[in-house]
Write a protein that holds these residues in place. Structure first.
Motif, short mmCIF file in Angstrom:
data_model
loop_
_atom_site.label_atom_id
_atom_site.label_comp_id
_atom_site.label_asym_id
_atom_site.label_seq_id
_atom_site.Cartn_x
_atom_site.Cartn_y
_atom_site.Cartn_z
N GLU A 143 0.82 -1.21 0.00
CA GLU A 143 0.00 0.00 0.00
C GLU A 143 0.86 1.26 0.00
O GLU A 143 0.41 2.32 -0.43
CB GLU A 143 -0.93 -0.01 1.23
CG GLU A 143 -2.02 -1.07 1.16
CD GLU A 143 -2.82 -1.14 2.45
OE1 GLU A 143 -2.55 -0.32 3.35
OE2 GLU A 143 -3.73 -1.98 2.55
N LYS A 144 2.09 1.15 0.48
CA LYS A 144 3.00 2.30 0.53
C LYS A 144 4.26 2.11 -0.31
O LYS A 144 4.88 3.08 -0.74
CB LYS A 144 3.40 2.58 1.99
CG LYS A 144 2.30 3.14 2.84
CD LYS A 144 1.94 4.55 2.38
CE LYS A 144 0.74 5.10 3.12
NZ LYS A 144 0.33 6.41 2.57
N VAL A 145 4.67 0.86 -0.52
CA VAL A 145 5.95 0.59 -1.18
C VAL A 145 5.71 -0.16 -2.49
O VAL A 145 5.05 -1.20 -2.52
CB VAL A 145 6.87 -0.26 -0.28
CG1 VAL A 145 8.17 -0.61 -1.00
CG2 VAL A 145 7.15 0.48 1.02
N SER A 146 6.26 0.40 -3.58
CA SER A 146 6.14 -0.24 -4.89
C SER A 146 7.49 -0.58 -5.50
O SER A 146 7.55 -0.96 -6.66
CB SER A 146 5.35 0.67 -5.86
OG SER A 146 3.99 0.75 -5.49
N ASP A 147 8.55 -0.44 -4.73
CA ASP A 147 9.88 -0.79 -5.21
C ASP A 147 10.02 -2.30 -5.21
O ASP A 147 10.08 -2.94 -4.16
CB ASP A 147 10.95 -0.16 -4.31
CG ASP A 147 12.35 -0.31 -4.87
OD1 ASP A 147 12.72 -1.44 -5.24
OD2 ASP A 147 13.08 0.70 -4.94
N GLY A 148 10.07 -2.90 -6.42
CA GLY A 148 10.10 -4.34 -6.55
C GLY A 148 11.27 -5.01 -5.85
O GLY A 148 11.13 -6.10 -5.28
N LYS A 149 12.44 -4.36 -5.87
CA LYS A 149 13.62 -4.97 -5.25
C LYS A 149 13.50 -5.02 -3.73
O LYS A 149 13.91 -6.00 -3.11
CB LYS A 149 14.88 -4.21 -5.67
CG LYS A 149 15.25 -4.39 -7.14
CD LYS A 149 16.56 -3.70 -7.49
CE LYS A 149 16.93 -3.95 -8.94
NZ LYS A 149 18.21 -3.28 -9.33
N VAL A 150 12.94 -3.96 -3.15
CA VAL A 150 12.74 -3.95 -1.71
C VAL A 150 11.68 -4.98 -1.31
O VAL A 150 11.84 -5.72 -0.34
CB VAL A 150 12.33 -2.55 -1.22
CG1 VAL A 150 11.90 -2.59 0.25
CG2 VAL A 150 13.48 -1.56 -1.40
N LEU A 151 10.60 -5.05 -2.09
CA LEU A 151 9.55 -6.02 -1.80
C LEU A 151 10.08 -7.45 -1.91
O LEU A 151 9.74 -8.31 -1.08
CB LEU A 151 8.38 -5.82 -2.77
CG LEU A 151 7.60 -4.51 -2.63
CD1 LEU A 151 6.60 -4.36 -3.76
CD2 LEU A 151 6.88 -4.45 -1.28
N LYS A 152 10.93 -7.70 -2.90
CA LYS A 152 11.49 -9.04 -3.06
C LYS A 152 12.38 -9.40 -1.88
O LYS A 152 12.35 -10.54 -1.39
CB LYS A 152 12.30 -9.12 -4.36
CG LYS A 152 12.89 -10.51 -4.65
CD LYS A 152 13.69 -10.53 -5.93
CE LYS A 152 12.80 -10.35 -7.13
NZ LYS A 152 13.57 -10.50 -8.41
N LEU A 153 13.14 -8.43 -1.39
CA LEU A 153 13.98 -8.69 -0.21
C LEU A 153 13.13 -9.04 1.00
O LEU A 153 13.46 -9.96 1.77
CB LEU A 153 14.85 -7.46 0.09
CG LEU A 153 16.15 -7.31 -0.70
CD1 LEU A 153 16.77 -5.95 -0.41
CD2 LEU A 153 17.13 -8.42 -0.33
N LEU A 154 12.04 -8.30 1.19
CA LEU A 154 11.17 -8.56 2.33
C LEU A 154 10.57 -9.96 2.25
O LEU A 154 10.49 -10.68 3.25
CB LEU A 154 10.07 -7.51 2.41
CG LEU A 154 10.51 -6.10 2.80
CD1 LEU A 154 9.33 -5.13 2.74
CD2 LEU A 154 11.11 -6.08 4.20
N VAL A 155 10.13 -10.35 1.06
CA VAL A 155 9.57 -11.70 0.88
C VAL A 155 10.63 -12.76 1.18
O VAL A 155 10.35 -13.77 1.83
CB VAL A 155 9.01 -11.87 -0.54
CG1 VAL A 155 8.65 -13.33 -0.81
CG2 VAL A 155 7.79 -11.00 -0.76
N ARG A 156 11.85 -12.52 0.73
CA ARG A 156 12.92 -13.48 1.00
C ARG A 156 13.20 -13.61 2.48
O ARG A 156 13.48 -14.71 2.98
CB ARG A 156 14.19 -13.05 0.26
CG ARG A 156 14.15 -13.30 -1.24
CD ARG A 156 15.41 -12.83 -1.93
NE ARG A 156 15.41 -13.19 -3.35
CZ ARG A 156 16.35 -12.83 -4.21
NH1 ARG A 156 17.37 -12.09 -3.79
NH2 ARG A 156 16.28 -13.20 -5.47
#
Length: 252
Positions: free
Chosen positions: A171-184
Motif C-alpha cells: 500500500e506504501k511501497v512499490s519498489d520491486g527490489k525492496v519487496l522481493k527482499l522482504l519476501v525473501r
C-alpha cells in the motif's frame, strides 16, 4: 527523502527505495547499529567481532550483491530461550550480514510508516516504550475507565499471514527490489539442530525487521478503533480492552 516525506509522494506510494538502502552511508550506519547491539553469530559463525575485522570488505560485498539483485538471506539459526517456569520461546538468530541489510531496510522504511502510525501504538517504535504506554494507561484509569479484560494475540509473530502482510506493505511501497527482499526474509530457511524448514506464515522471531512489519499489519486495527471513536493504547500484540460506559479502550 526527508523533504519528500514532508510534501508527500504522488499516489502515496514509494517507487524508488533500493537506492537508499544500498548507499554506503546507509549500510555503514546499519552496521554501526548492529555492532552496538552485539548479539550472537548466525549460521555462518561470523561474529560481530569477526565482521568488524573486515567490515569495509564485507560492506562492499553486501552493496554489490544488493545492487545486482543477487543478495540472498542465509538461514536463521533457531535457539530456545527461557520464557517462564518450564516454558521456552523460540528465537531466530540471523547472520550479521542479514542483520545489517534488515537494519538498512528498516532505516529507509520506518520514516514512511512512522508518518502513518497512530499515537495509540507504543511497541517497537522510535522514541516510545513501555513506560510511555503505562503513563497513558494510568491517565485513562484516572479518567474512570475501570472494566478490564486481559487478552493476547497468541503466537502473533508466528502466525501473521505473509500474503496479507505484504499487501499491507505494498500500500506504501512499490519498489520491486525492496519487496522481493522482504519476501525473501519472510521465507528465510530456519535451522534448529539438524532440522531445517521454510516458514509459510509469520515473521522471523529475532529479526530486525519483524517488529516494524508486525506494526504495519496491526495498523488497520488502530485506524478502525480510532474511526469508531474508541480510545486505545497498544503495545505490540498484547491487548487489555477497557470499558467505560459505551467506550472501549484496548491496551496492548
Amino acid at each position: 527523502m526527508l523533504a519528500t516525506l514532508e510534501r508527500g509522494v504522488e499516489g502515496g506510494k514509494w517507487y524508488s527505495l533500493i537506492d537508499k538502502v544500498v548507499r554506503p552511508g546507509t549500510l555503514l550506519a546499519a552496521w554501526k547499529k548492529v555492532e552496538k547491539n552485539r548479539g550472537a553469530a548466525g549460521i555462518d559463525q561470523v561474529s560481530v567481532e569477526r565482521f568488524r575485522s573486515g567490515a569495509d570488505r564485507y560492506l562492499m560485498e553486501i552493496e554489490k550483491e544488493l545492487k545486482s539483485g543477487q543478495y540472498k538471506p542465509e538461514a536463521v539459526r533457531r535457539v530456545n530461550i527461557p520464557k517462564a517456569p518450564g516454558q521456552t520461546r523460540p528465537l531466530g538468530i540471523p547472520t550479521v550480514k542479514d542483520r545489517i541489510v534488515q537494519t538498512a531496510i528498516k532505516m529507509v522504511l520506518e520514516p514512511i510508516y512512522e508518518r502513518e502510525f497512530l499515537p495509540m501504538s507504543y511497541g517497537f517504535r522510535p522514541g516510545r516504550g513501555c513506560k510511555d504506554a503505562l503513563r497513558e494507561v494510568d491517565g485513562l484509569l484516572k479518567e474512570g475507565y475501570t472494566w478490564v479484560v486481559d487478552a493476547d494475540l497468541k503466537k502473533y509473530f508466528d502466525t501473521i499471514p505473509q500474503d496479507r502482510l505484504m499487501d499491507r506493505v505494498r500500500e506504501k511501497v512499490s519498489d520491486g527490489k525492496v519487496l522481493k527482499l522482504l519476501v525473501r526474509y519472510l521465507q528465510q530457511e530456519v535451522m534448529e539442530g539438524m532440522n531445517s524448514w521454510k516458514p509459510t506464515s509469520g515473521t522471523p522471531q529475532g529479526s530486525v525487521i519483524s517488529p516494524l512489519l508486525a506494526n504495519i499489519y496491526l495498523h488497520p486495527l488502530d485506524k478502525r478503533m480510532a474511526e469508531l471513536g474508541y480510545k486505545m493504547v497498544r503495545y505490540a500484540d498484547d491487548c487489555v480492552p477497557r470499558r467505560h460506559g459505551k467506550e472501549v479502550v484496548m491496551i496492548a
